[in-house]
Design an enzyme around this catalytic site. Sequence first.
Site, PDB file in Angstrom:
ATOM      1  N   LEU A 230       0.876  -1.172   0.000  1.00  0.00           N
ATOM      2  CA  LEU A 230       0.000   0.000   0.000  1.00  0.00           C
ATOM      3  C   LEU A 230       0.909   1.217   0.000  1.00  0.00           C
ATOM      4  O   LEU A 230       1.901   1.245   0.739  1.00  0.00           O
ATOM      5  CB  LEU A 230      -0.915   0.016   1.233  1.00  0.00           C
ATOM      6  N   ASP A 231       0.590   2.213  -0.818  1.00  0.00           N
ATOM      7  CA  ASP A 231       1.481   3.367  -0.865  1.00  0.00           C
ATOM      8  C   ASP A 231       1.453   4.135   0.459  1.00  0.00           C
ATOM      9  O   ASP A 231       0.631   3.875   1.330  1.00  0.00           O
ATOM     10  CB  ASP A 231       1.158   4.276  -2.062  1.00  0.00           C
ATOM     11  N   PHE A 232       2.362   5.075   0.587  1.00  0.00           N
ATOM     12  CA  PHE A 232       2.618   5.768   1.851  1.00  0.00           C
ATOM     13  C   PHE A 232       1.351   6.375   2.450  1.00  0.00           C
ATOM     14  O   PHE A 232       1.116   6.308   3.656  1.00  0.00           O
ATOM     15  CB  PHE A 232       3.673   6.851   1.611  1.00  0.00           C
ATOM     16  N   THR A 234      -1.859   5.561   1.674  1.00  0.00           N
ATOM     17  CA  THR A 234      -3.031   4.682   1.668  1.00  0.00           C
ATOM     18  C   THR A 234      -3.104   3.865   2.952  1.00  0.00           C
ATOM     19  O   THR A 234      -2.089   3.408   3.473  1.00  0.00           O
ATOM     20  CB  THR A 234      -2.995   3.741   0.452  1.00  0.00           C
TER      21      THR A 234
END
Length: 366
Positions: A230-232, A234
């Site tokens: 999951l990106d930073f 999210t």
Amino acid sequence: MNQGSRPSRGNQRPQGSGSGNGRGRGATGAGRSNDNPRSSSPRSSSDRSSNPRTGAERGTESSAGSWSKAHGGPKQGKKSGAPAKKYGGPKAFGKERFGQNLGPVTSERTRPTQRAQAAAAHSDLEGVRLQKVMANAGVASRRVCEEMIANGRVEVNGVLITEPGVRIDPEHDSVHVDGMRLQLNADLKYFVFNKPRNVVSTMEDPEGRKCISDFMRKKGQERLFHVGRLDFATEGLLLLTNDGEAANRLAHPSFEVPKTYLVQVRGPMANGIGATMKKGIKLEDGWQSVDSFKLVDSTPGHVLVEVVLHSGRNRIVRRLFEEVGHPVTRLVRVQVGPIRLGDQKQGTIRPLGNQEVGHLLAMVGM
């Protein structure tokens, strides 16, 4: 989650521009937040939640727990094809205290030939009786396990077994009950991490930012793989395991494991965007579509959407919404395959129950 469990309270303050003291339980279990509105309609104790917002939006939204209603994820639809077999009698793992009750895996099963069953029955005369292996795995008592075997609910290495006296080698043989794989290797672990915002989806970060290992109580005890990323910015569900084969399969695009997201954007949203996303949008790395698109809540200046897709491309949800003119303001992953985030508190890690593990492994052919 277990029926009747009370939502947990968190004390994490999400980042945002609001400055009020609004209380509410967010979709990811975050407790008190300046970014969460008060709902203007009555809510039950199992549906107390709210949407993130800025201070300028306070008083303009009236979503009755929109995040809470959606964060359990959509119901799993039955796959088309052969009708699912109905299993009678006691449920496998019926007395399990933890995890979500997902029931049997829906698939059609055929009885084996006499030759195949005889081969399975004599595959390991020095092994352990099948009903004992099942009981040790927590399926049910030995007597109930014998009934399950006799009723054609158990498979060993893909062969349906109906004789309780069959002996197997737990270290090498695979056992399925009601379509669920029994994990007989006690060393293999499976967890769900509810990732907060501004946390890196790695075990270590050379820049010193918060990462997954910062939320683990027993550091260095075992190596865990994170399934995908999951990106930073999210939030939400991230699977952790030391089962390398399962991790590889769950992340591989060929298995098309569906992932469900709650997406908050600025509104209003024009009609037809959902149909466009389902048809497909051309991005810089090729065409991409969503499996489903559902409007969860819409208030002045605010839209909450639930999307399901099986792609694992980098920042795919954010890029899709940017392409249609609605940059994401908050993104939470609430479900991966059959595993739902439920009311798990943000920043916590919980082990999967036996049913959840069985359904997860079945999804990727294990």
